[in-house]
Design a protein around this motif. Sequence first.
Motif, PDB file in Angstrom:
ATOM      1  N   THR A  16     -14.427  77.016  80.695  1.00 48.57           N
ATOM      2  CA  THR A  16     -13.110  76.377  80.724  1.00 48.57           C
ATOM      3  C   THR A  16     -13.234  74.889  80.419  1.00 48.57           C
ATOM      4  O   THR A  16     -12.409  74.318  79.691  1.00 48.57           O
ATOM      5  N   THR A  17     -14.275  74.250  80.955  1.00 52.50           N
ATOM      6  CA  THR A  17     -14.518  72.837  80.661  1.00 52.50           C
ATOM      7  C   THR A  17     -14.760  72.623  79.175  1.00 52.50           C
ATOM      8  O   THR A  17     -14.239  71.681  78.568  1.00 52.50           O
ATOM      9  N   VAL A  18     -15.546  73.515  78.566  1.00 53.70           N
ATOM     10  CA  VAL A  18     -15.822  73.410  77.129  1.00 53.70           C
ATOM     11  C   VAL A  18     -14.532  73.574  76.326  1.00 53.70           C
ATOM     12  O   VAL A  18     -14.280  72.826  75.364  1.00 53.70           O
ATOM     13  N   GLN A  19     -13.694  74.542  76.706  1.00 50.81           N
ATOM     14  CA  GLN A  19     -12.429  74.747  76.003  1.00 50.81           C
ATOM     15  C   GLN A  19     -11.525  73.527  76.129  1.00 50.81           C
ATOM     16  O   GLN A  19     -10.896  73.100  75.143  1.00 50.81           O
ATOM     17  N   LEU A  20     -11.433  72.987  77.338  1.00 49.59           N
ATOM     18  CA  LEU A  20     -10.643  71.768  77.531  1.00 49.59           C
ATOM     19  C   LEU A  20     -11.147  70.649  76.632  1.00 49.59           C
ATOM     20  O   LEU A  20     -10.353  69.939  75.996  1.00 49.59           O
ATOM     21  N   THR A  21     -12.462  70.503  76.564  1.00 52.04           N
ATOM     22  CA  THR A  21     -13.053  69.423  75.769  1.00 52.04           C
ATOM     23  C   THR A  21     -12.774  69.603  74.289  1.00 52.04           C
ATOM     24  O   THR A  21     -12.342  68.663  73.603  1.00 52.04           O
ATOM     25  N   LEU A  22     -13.017  70.807  73.776  1.00 51.01           N
ATOM     26  CA  LEU A  22     -12.867  71.041  72.340  1.00 51.01           C
ATOM     27  C   LEU A  22     -11.411  70.902  71.891  1.00 51.01           C
ATOM     28  O   LEU A  22     -11.121  70.231  70.890  1.00 51.01           O
ATOM     29  N   THR A  63      -5.604  60.317  85.920  1.00 53.26           N
ATOM     30  CA  THR A  63      -5.034  61.182  86.960  1.00 53.26           C
ATOM     31  C   THR A  63      -3.513  61.111  86.955  1.00 53.26           C
ATOM     32  O   THR A  63      -2.838  62.134  87.114  1.00 53.26           O
ATOM     33  N   VAL A  64      -2.973  59.918  86.745  1.00 51.29           N
ATOM     34  CA  VAL A  64      -1.516  59.756  86.710  1.00 51.29           C
ATOM     35  C   VAL A  64      -0.927  60.517  85.522  1.00 51.29           C
ATOM     36  O   VAL A  64       0.110  61.183  85.643  1.00 51.29           O
ATOM     37  N   ILE A  65      -1.594  60.434  84.372  1.00 50.82           N
ATOM     38  CA  ILE A  65      -1.093  61.127  83.178  1.00 50.82           C
ATOM     39  C   ILE A  65      -1.144  62.638  83.366  1.00 50.82           C
ATOM     40  O   ILE A  65      -0.201  63.358  83.006  1.00 50.82           O
ATOM     41  N   LEU A 159     -14.716  62.150  77.346  1.00 54.45           N
ATOM     42  CA  LEU A 159     -13.711  63.203  77.456  1.00 54.45           C
ATOM     43  C   LEU A 159     -14.256  64.408  78.210  1.00 54.45           C
ATOM     44  O   LEU A 159     -13.555  64.997  79.043  1.00 54.45           O
ATOM     45  N   THR A 160     -15.509  64.768  77.931  1.00 51.99           N
ATOM     46  CA  THR A 160     -16.128  65.898  78.639  1.00 51.99           C
ATOM     47  C   THR A 160     -16.120  65.666  80.142  1.00 51.99           C
ATOM     48  O   THR A 160     -15.808  66.566  80.929  1.00 51.99           O
ATOM     49  N   LYS A 161     -16.457  64.460  80.549  1.00 47.05           N
ATOM     50  CA  LYS A 161     -16.463  64.141  81.976  1.00 47.05           C
ATOM     51  C   LYS A 161     -15.039  64.007  82.529  1.00 47.05           C
ATOM     52  O   LYS A 161     -14.794  64.333  83.692  1.00 47.05           O
ATOM     53  N   ASN A 162     -14.125  63.555  81.699  1.00 49.22           N
ATOM     54  CA  ASN A 162     -12.738  63.388  82.157  1.00 49.22           C
ATOM     55  C   ASN A 162     -12.029  64.714  82.404  1.00 49.22           C
ATOM     56  O   ASN A 162     -10.985  64.741  83.076  1.00 49.22           O
ATOM     57  N   THR A 163     -12.572  65.806  81.860  1.00 51.80           N
ATOM     58  CA  THR A 163     -11.928  67.105  82.094  1.00 51.80           C
ATOM     59  C   THR A 163     -11.922  67.473  83.576  1.00 51.80           C
ATOM     60  O   THR A 163     -11.134  68.328  83.993  1.00 51.80           O
ATOM     61  N   THR A 164     -12.776  66.836  84.376  1.00 45.84           N
ATOM     62  CA  THR A 164     -12.792  67.123  85.816  1.00 45.84           C
ATOM     63  C   THR A 164     -11.474  66.755  86.481  1.00 45.84           C
ATOM     64  O   THR A 164     -11.143  67.298  87.535  1.00 45.84           O
ATOM     65  N   ILE A 169      -4.553  69.537  88.994  1.00 49.39           N
ATOM     66  CA  ILE A 169      -3.379  70.394  88.805  1.00 49.39           C
ATOM     67  C   ILE A 169      -3.773  71.868  88.808  1.00 49.39           C
ATOM     68  O   ILE A 169      -3.053  72.716  88.291  1.00 49.39           O
ATOM     69  N   GLY A 170      -4.938  72.169  89.370  1.00 49.37           N
ATOM     70  CA  GLY A 170      -5.325  73.560  89.591  1.00 49.37           C
ATOM     71  C   GLY A 170      -5.979  74.268  88.433  1.00 49.37           C
ATOM     72  O   GLY A 170      -6.070  75.502  88.449  1.00 49.37           O
ATOM     73  N   VAL A 171      -6.450  73.535  87.426  1.00 49.31           N
ATOM     74  CA  VAL A 171      -7.164  74.171  86.323  1.00 49.31           C
ATOM     75  C   VAL A 171      -8.568  74.531  86.802  1.00 49.31           C
ATOM     76  O   VAL A 171      -9.298  73.675  87.311  1.00 49.31           O
ATOM     77  N   ALA A 172      -8.948  75.786  86.622  1.00 51.53           N
ATOM     78  CA  ALA A 172     -10.205  76.291  87.189  1.00 51.53           C
ATOM     79  C   ALA A 172     -11.397  75.926  86.324  1.00 51.53           C
ATOM     80  O   ALA A 172     -12.091  76.781  85.774  1.00 51.53           O
TER      81      ALA A 172
END
Length: 221
Positions: A16-22, A63-65, A159-164, A169-172
């Motif tokens: 999921t982290t990889v998908q968010l990043t890409l 986090t605000v965004i 960006l990869t680290k920012n996906t945390t 908002i509950g993204v697994a």
Amino acid sequence: MFDFLGRYDVLGAFWTTVQLTLLSAVGSLVWGTLLAGMRVGPVPLMRGFGTAYVNIVRNIPLTVIILFSSLGLSNTLGVTLGAADFQVRGFRLAVLGLILYTSAFVCEAIRSGINTVPVGQAEAARAIGLSFTQVLRLIVLPQAFRAAIGPLTNVLIALTKNTTVAAAIGVAEAAFLMKEMVENEAQLLLISAVIAFGFVCLTLPTGLILGWVGKKMAVKR
């Protein structure tokens, strides 16, 4: 010692982290490139919009965004991005928030690449009748992207680290799973080490490969 990991979908969380990043990287590259074109364009209104967007968004915490994307767009305005499922909607809203935030940094990275292109090349292209859009697309941006590979690599790693932050908002993804594991297991150091190792496996090869590509693709002046 690591038996507790079998009770959790660690690989799924990092996928999921990889998908968010890409997805966020592609969207940020497109929107960031458009912003960079606005910032160097001849139209004052577009230059003003690009400058204001970059300066404002870069100074808003991510986090605000992300929370605005969920609470503001989804809960208040009813924006679902075509997803009825809560998890899918949260994922798409997180991608949107990451794109809005990261594109400001992509814009500045590309603009730094544009500044490396000799002004005489653009002037010569305009002299033979090319429009601003043609000059940007055919002459300036190809060189700018080659010069900006290094800065863009740093943005991608960030960006990869920012996906945390999407865990808010509950993204697994990985950070969300880490929180769940810490709450259920008495293995804080081991859990932290596993998650940290996972992020190292994602970011280190990216930096090494793109760093090598940047050296190979560098424009010789």
